[in-house]
Design a protein around this motif. Structure first.
Motif, PDB file in Angstrom:
ATOM      1  N   SER A  21     -31.588 -36.066  -8.445  1.00  3.87           N
ATOM      2  CA  SER A  21     -32.371 -36.320  -9.657  1.00  3.87           C
ATOM      3  C   SER A  21     -31.603 -37.120 -10.703  1.00  3.87           C
ATOM      4  O   SER A  21     -32.196 -37.665 -11.634  1.00  3.87           O
ATOM      5  CB  SER A  21     -32.818 -34.994 -10.266  1.00  3.87           C
ATOM      6  OG  SER A  21     -31.700 -34.231 -10.710  1.00  3.87           O
ATOM      7  N   LYS A  28     -29.699 -39.605 -15.675  1.00  4.88           N
ATOM      8  CA  LYS A  28     -30.983 -39.253 -16.276  1.00  4.88           C
ATOM      9  C   LYS A  28     -30.832 -37.954 -17.046  1.00  4.88           C
ATOM     10  O   LYS A  28     -30.060 -37.072 -16.658  1.00  4.88           O
ATOM     11  CB  LYS A  28     -32.068 -39.075 -15.195  1.00  4.88           C
ATOM     12  CG  LYS A  28     -32.683 -40.350 -14.680  1.00  4.88           C
ATOM     13  CD  LYS A  28     -33.884 -40.038 -13.787  1.00  4.88           C
ATOM     14  CE  LYS A  28     -34.579 -41.299 -13.322  1.00  4.88           C
ATOM     15  NZ  LYS A  28     -35.776 -40.988 -12.487  1.00  4.88           N
ATOM     16  N   GLU A  32     -36.252 -36.303 -18.784  1.00  5.36           N
ATOM     17  CA  GLU A  32     -36.738 -37.393 -17.927  1.00  5.36           C
ATOM     18  C   GLU A  32     -36.945 -36.905 -16.496  1.00  5.36           C
ATOM     19  O   GLU A  32     -37.919 -37.274 -15.829  1.00  5.36           O
ATOM     20  CB  GLU A  32     -35.726 -38.545 -17.932  1.00  5.36           C
ATOM     21  CG  GLU A  32     -35.622 -39.288 -19.238  1.00  5.36           C
ATOM     22  CD  GLU A  32     -34.523 -40.328 -19.231  1.00  5.36           C
ATOM     23  OE1 GLU A  32     -34.742 -41.432 -19.744  1.00  5.36           O
ATOM     24  OE2 GLU A  32     -33.435 -40.038 -18.694  1.00  5.36           O
ATOM     25  N   ILE A  33     -36.042 -36.059 -16.028  1.00  7.46           N
ATOM     26  CA  ILE A  33     -36.140 -35.537 -14.668  1.00  7.46           C
ATOM     27  C   ILE A  33     -37.363 -34.646 -14.522  1.00  7.46           C
ATOM     28  O   ILE A  33     -38.117 -34.750 -13.538  1.00  7.46           O
ATOM     29  CB  ILE A  33     -34.855 -34.762 -14.306  1.00  7.46           C
ATOM     30  CG1 ILE A  33     -33.677 -35.739 -14.201  1.00  7.46           C
ATOM     31  CG2 ILE A  33     -35.035 -33.973 -13.010  1.00  7.46           C
ATOM     32  CD1 ILE A  33     -32.327 -35.076 -14.174  1.00  7.46           C
ATOM     33  N   ILE A  35     -40.103 -34.724 -16.217  1.00  9.65           N
ATOM     34  CA  ILE A  35     -41.314 -35.555 -16.257  1.00  9.65           C
ATOM     35  C   ILE A  35     -41.534 -36.235 -14.905  1.00  9.65           C
ATOM     36  O   ILE A  35     -42.653 -36.264 -14.375  1.00  9.65           O
ATOM     37  CB  ILE A  35     -41.205 -36.604 -17.388  1.00  9.65           C
ATOM     38  CG1 ILE A  35     -41.278 -35.915 -18.759  1.00  9.65           C
ATOM     39  CG2 ILE A  35     -42.320 -37.651 -17.263  1.00  9.65           C
ATOM     40  CD1 ILE A  35     -40.962 -36.835 -19.931  1.00  9.65           C
ATOM     41  N   SER A  36     -40.456 -36.775 -14.330  1.00 14.02           N
ATOM     42  CA  SER A  36     -40.598 -37.474 -13.041  1.00 14.02           C
ATOM     43  C   SER A  36     -40.986 -36.500 -11.929  1.00 14.02           C
ATOM     44  O   SER A  36     -41.787 -36.844 -11.048  1.00 14.02           O
ATOM     45  CB  SER A  36     -39.298 -38.200 -12.682  1.00 14.02           C
ATOM     46  OG  SER A  36     -38.252 -37.284 -12.405  1.00 14.02           O
ATOM     47  N   GLU A  39     -44.688 -35.754 -12.246  1.00 11.87           N
ATOM     48  CA  GLU A  39     -45.491 -36.873 -11.752  1.00 11.87           C
ATOM     49  C   GLU A  39     -45.520 -36.921 -10.230  1.00 11.87           C
ATOM     50  O   GLU A  39     -46.521 -37.311  -9.631  1.00 11.87           O
ATOM     51  CB  GLU A  39     -44.937 -38.180 -12.325  1.00 11.87           C
ATOM     52  CG  GLU A  39     -45.153 -38.313 -13.839  1.00 11.87           C
ATOM     53  CD  GLU A  39     -44.442 -39.519 -14.418  1.00 11.87           C
ATOM     54  OE1 GLU A  39     -43.576 -40.098 -13.717  1.00 11.87           O
ATOM     55  OE2 GLU A  39     -44.716 -39.864 -15.590  1.00 11.87           O
ATOM     56  N   ARG A  40     -44.423 -36.505  -9.590  1.00  8.15           N
ATOM     57  CA  ARG A  40     -44.346 -36.550  -8.129  1.00  8.15           C
ATOM     58  C   ARG A  40     -44.992 -35.337  -7.464  1.00  8.15           C
ATOM     59  O   ARG A  40     -45.675 -35.468  -6.445  1.00  8.15           O
ATOM     60  CB  ARG A  40     -42.876 -36.631  -7.686  1.00  8.15           C
ATOM     61  CG  ARG A  40     -42.191 -37.944  -7.996  1.00  8.15           C
ATOM     62  CD  ARG A  40     -40.718 -37.869  -7.638  1.00  8.15           C
ATOM     63  NE  ARG A  40     -40.511 -37.602  -6.207  1.00  8.15           N
ATOM     64  CZ  ARG A  40     -39.330 -37.314  -5.668  1.00  8.15           C
ATOM     65  NH1 ARG A  40     -38.258 -37.247  -6.450  1.00  8.15           N
ATOM     66  NH2 ARG A  40     -39.225 -37.096  -4.369  1.00  8.15           N
TER      67      ARG A  40
END
Length: 478
Positions: A21, A28, A32-33, A35-36, A39-40
């Motif tokens: 990550s 990061k 930010e991690i 959120i990503s 999203e995934r």
């Protein structure tokens, strides 16, 4: 019927998702991690911090349920087991009867009505920093704002909580680093290592690390001096002051016979031991200045980048027509300043999230996700505050006015800078008051300018808190 399989990225054997990550090497930030990963993998996903598996929850209905059911979800293992390596007897690292015993001694002192008596301390300490700034040229670029904010809040909290001058803003401090500040920095740098490594490795390292042992000894010396100073007070004075003073309350609660108290059941014990006193003092010293100083540094950075916002706060101060005097009624009327502080806490959060331990098997009502006794729940508050589903105005836009207009009535669980439920931050009222007083006093006298795009480019570093990486401002006195 509940959902049994929670999606997520396959973990590395030793590092979990930390390398994949970008968390381990800081490429990061954790917000930010989170959120990503959402999203995934969706609102409910797994995230491995080394050997610890977390079930991350982004759905507000499930989050509200978790915070509202203290009999099912209590303090996370990261606090009980990891932070407990450094501060095993502090309130943050305990549950049940011990938590209640310590809470009865400390929590009442952080209520709004108690902390208002400290306004003059906050103003006087802020004036000391302003006096130091006044000796420098208006063209001087301050590149150590984070450190200056730390010194300010450490000195302020020392006086508020312990009636003790930690001398962090002395005239010679710029040439000789305050040894307590440096010792605390080293202690706090240990938290990340402790979270990411097995407990046996962390415990062994701390036991044999000369630098850690020196830092611990330095802090113990300062804390013992604070206790000895308090013990010189008369019992009548202490009995009166313990209603508003943390050190007076803690010292008044010292057990007369520690062995006898230790032999009792947790539910029957009274007061605190000397070891518990030390851990509480260190925990409050760290928590009392680290998060607030980080928030203040973010505030100054955002002011330097948003001159319109800064001028609007200044106008509010002028329109209030207070001169240099800041009463509680005046502070209470500074509505736009409140919006600014909220926006900084939302847009530039100091904490990435919080966690809870599942006490009994359960099912989250909205997502129908099954969780089991011993599971660790991660609530990524920093990611939720940037989730466009929960904000009418673009959450990636820094815009304090959102709290006056479209987002004034946002979902209460979309913005949790201090957590929620029975384990939320007990010092949040103090932190908000400190930020408001410091910023009001500063903006009565100075204007923060941008130190240049190369030096004042922001970014962040993931430490115990999420600290601004590049802050460089000029300070012009009005």
């Amino acid at each position: 019927m509940g959902v049994g399989i929670v999606p997520g990225q396959s973990p590395n054997l030793f590092f979990g998702n930390l390398i994949q990550s970008g968390a381990l090497f800081g490429s990061k930030s954790l917000p930010e991690i989170y959120i990503s990963f959402r999203e995934r993998f969706g609102d409910i996903h797994l995230y491995w911090m080394a050997f610890t598996r977390f079930t991350a929850v982004h759905n507000l209905d499930d989050i509200q349920y978790i915070f509202s059911h203290r009999n099912i979800y209590d303090q996370g293992a990261v606090f009980l087991e990891k932070f407990g390596i450094l501060l095993p007897d502090s309130i943050i690292c305990n549950i049940g009867a011990k938590f209640k015993r310590h809470g009865a001694i400390t929590m009442p002192l952080f209520r709004r009505t108690k902390i208002l008596s400290n306004i003059n301390i906050m103003l006087d300490t802020t004036d000391k920093l302003l006096d130091r700034w006044r000796t420098l040229s208006s063209e001087h670029v301050h590149m150590d704002i984070v450190e200056q904010c730390q010194h300010l809040l450490l000195g302020m909290f020392g006086m508020i909580a312990f009636d003790y001058d930690l001398e962090t803003l002395n005239e010679n401090h710029s040439t000789k680093q305050n040894e307590l500040t440096e010792a605390l920095k080293h202690i706090m740098s240990m938290f990340r290592m402790i979270i990411y490594t097995p407990s046996i490795i962390s415990t062994t390292y701390l036991k044999w690390s000369p630098r850690y042992q020196r830092a611990r000894a330095t802090i113990e010396r300062y804390l013992n001096n604070m206790v000895e100073q308090e013990l010189t007070e008369t019992s009548d004075s202490r009995a009166e002051r313990k209603k508003i003073s943390l050190i007076a309350s803690l010292v008044s609660s010292l057990q007369n016979d520690e062995k006898a108290e230790a032999a009792k059941k947790d539910e029957e014990r009274k007061g605190i031991s000397r070891k518990e006193l030390f851990d509480e003092m260190l925990m409050f010293l760290i928590a009392g200045y680290e998060t607030t100083s980080t928030a203040l540094a973010w505030c100054i950075y955002q002011l330097s980048k948003h001159s319109r916002v800064q001028e609007k706060i200044k106008k509010e101060l002028i329109d209030d027509n207070t001169g240099q005097y800041l009463s509680w009624d005046c502070l209470d009327s500074l509505i736009y300043l409140d919006c600014f502080i909220n926006e900084v806490l939302r847009y530039s959060p100091t904490i990435d999230g919080t966690s809870r331990t599942v006490l009994v098997d359960d099912c989250l009502p909205k997502s129908a996700t099954r969780v089991y006794k011993g599971d660790q729940i991660l609530i990524p508050t920093s990611a939720i505050s940037r989730d466009s589903r929960y904000w009418k105005i673009d959450p990636n836009l820094f815009y304090p006015e959102r709290f006056l207009n479209e987002d004034k009535n946002h979902h209460p669980y979309a913005f949790l800078p201090f957590g929620s439920g029975h384990r939320q931050c007990i010092g949040q009222d103090l932190a908000r008051l400190e930020l408001k007083i410091i910023l009001a006093r500063m903006l009565q006298q100075v204007t923060f300018g941008d130190g240049g795009p190369e030096l004042n480019k922001g970014g962040c570093i993931q430490k115990l808190t999420i600290v601004p990486k590049h802050v460089a401002v000029t300070i012009q006195f009005n």
